[in-house]
Scaffold this active site. Structure first.
Site, PDB file in Angstrom:
ATOM      1  N   CYS A 189      33.276  46.659  38.929  1.00  0.00           N
ATOM      2  CA  CYS A 189      34.304  45.916  39.672  1.00  0.00           C
ATOM      3  C   CYS A 189      34.544  44.538  39.078  1.00  0.00           C
ATOM      4  O   CYS A 189      35.661  44.037  39.094  1.00  0.00           O
ATOM      5  CB  CYS A 189      33.885  45.751  41.128  1.00  0.00           C
ATOM      6  SG  CYS A 189      34.053  47.264  42.056  1.00  0.00           S
ATOM      7  N   CYS A 350      32.006  38.604  26.769  1.00  0.00           N
ATOM      8  CA  CYS A 350      33.018  38.734  27.838  1.00  0.00           C
ATOM      9  C   CYS A 350      32.396  38.221  29.126  1.00  0.00           C
ATOM     10  O   CYS A 350      31.609  37.279  29.107  1.00  0.00           O
ATOM     11  CB  CYS A 350      33.531  40.163  27.942  1.00  0.00           C
ATOM     12  SG  CYS A 350      32.323  41.344  28.557  1.00  0.00           S
TER      13      CYS A 350
END
Ligand code: ZN
Length: 392
Positions: A189, A350
């Site tokens: 998520c 990231c």
């Protein structure tokens, strides 16, 4: 059977009016013990409905703290409780909802050492966790503890619900998916995004399944997977068969006790990986992944020989960025290959390490063997290297 006080009869009257529940069903709920694993997007609506319904003993287990980016969907928590423990925040909110029930706060991570003992103290386990490692750990522990596991998961606008209980004749999660996907191959998520209201749908359905199991009415989702698509507003039901060769619940199970190595990620949430001696780091053939500690040391010790590439989206870089990082969003990487240095070790970063692992593998295939992923991404960096970075 536990008697209901006049106060309880009044509070639960809209349930008691239902033929499927009545006074006897409400008494069963009062005797029930349900554990919600994870006070997050699914655990929030589930725990709120279970508390309001009068589940006599409601346990909440979570190791995490409330963060601002949780509040978009995790309705147990409020702005005033950011940075406090999720379990205490949940306990506070649930006692406000229903002071007549017992709330048990378990402020730790479920792991291989404690899972079976914890699950054994409850009648039903409701899985509100969002990582594959925890999903498999919860499944195996619930099977070994012979407790039904009310499963739920969400991804962007979609979700699914089922009940796994091999001891009651149904399949378990490993009957569907025997082994977890490789780390980083499926975004979570935090990488893909999730619609808060979809968590409300799925978490509420999980609460309903837990209540049905405890009271004993309706058709359980045992042996069925209910899937929900919030973009098109459609539900589908798939029938699930038990796998006789399942590693957890098959005829000859391979998994007979909890072993941390099986779950891919550490059982405790943040555990620094052991360092490789940097003197031995081969720039031409570096490891696929380095820890944030190793990346930090490489950037400080060998600044000219190491380039840090941030593959997140521009809006994420506005929230926080590691000093010196060059931003190349993942989708732009194929068109930016000619601009990458060829004489440097490329460290790819990231948010949590999933996207950057895919970019690292892509770059290695494109002729950049001197590329390593930073495991855990900028979130691990914020926890372990630079706490001044904003987390999201
Ligand atoms: Zn199974």
């Amino acid at each position: 059977m536990a008697d209901l006080s006049p106060e309880e009869l009044a509070r639960y009257s809209r349930h008691i009016l239902l033929d499927e529940i009545g006074v006897a069903g409400q008494q069963r709920l009062k005797q029930a013990r349900i554990l919600v694993v994870g006070a997050g997007g699914l655990g929030s609506p589930a725990a709120l409905y279970l508390a309001a319904a009068g589940v006599g003993t409601l346990g909440i287990v979570d190791f995490d703290r409330v963060e601002t980016h949780n509040l978009q969907r995790q309705l147990l928590h409020s702005d005033a409780r950011v940075r406090t423990s999720k379990v205490s925040s949940a306990g506070h909110r649930l006692r406000e909802t229903n002071p007549l029930i017992q709330i048990k706060e378990h402020d730790f991570a479920v792991d291989c050492d404690n899972a079976i003992n914890l699950f054994s103290q409850y009648d039903v386990i409701l899985d509100g966790t969002d990582s594959f490692a925890m999903r498999y750990l919860n499944n195996d522990a619930a099977v070994l503890a012979k407790r039904p596991l009310v499963y739920g998961s969400v991804f962007k606008f979609e979700g699914s619900v089922s009940v796994f209980a091999p001891h009651a004749g149904g399949p378990c999660y490993r009957c569907l998916f025997p082994e977890p996907p490789p780390p980083g191959s499926v975004p979570n998520c935090g990488e893909a995004g999730v619609m808060g209201a979809v968590c409300g749908v799925i978490g509420s359905l999980q609460a309903l399944e837990a209540i049905k199991w405890c009271v004993g009415f309706g058709e359980s989702l045992l042996g069925r997977l209910l899937t929900y698509d919030g973009l098109n507003q459609t539900f589908r039901t798939l029938h699930l068969a038990r796998d006789p060769h399942c590693p957890t619940c098959g005829k000859i199970p391979k998994i007979t006790r909890m072993e941390p190595a099986r779950y891919g990620i550490p059982c405790s949430p943040v555990r620094p990986t052991p360092s490789i001696p940097l003197s031995r780091l081969d720039h031409a053939n570096p490891p696929l992944e380095v820890s944030v500690e190793e990346a930090d040391q490489l950037l400080r010790d060998q600044p000219g020989r190491v380039a840090l590439i941030d593959v997140r989206e521009p809006y994420e870089a506005e929230i926080c960025q590691i000093a010196g990082a060059r931003l190349i969003p993942m989708r732009e990487m194929p068109s930016q290959l000619t601009t990458l240095p060829t004489d440097c070790l490329l460290l790819i970063q990231c948010h949590h390490g999933g996207r950057s692992l895919r970019v690292t593998e892509f770059l290695r295939r494109q002729g950049f063997p001197q590329t390593s992923n930073i495991a855990g991404g900028i979130d691990a960096w914020a926890v372990r290297i630079d706490p001044s970075l904003r987390r999201y």
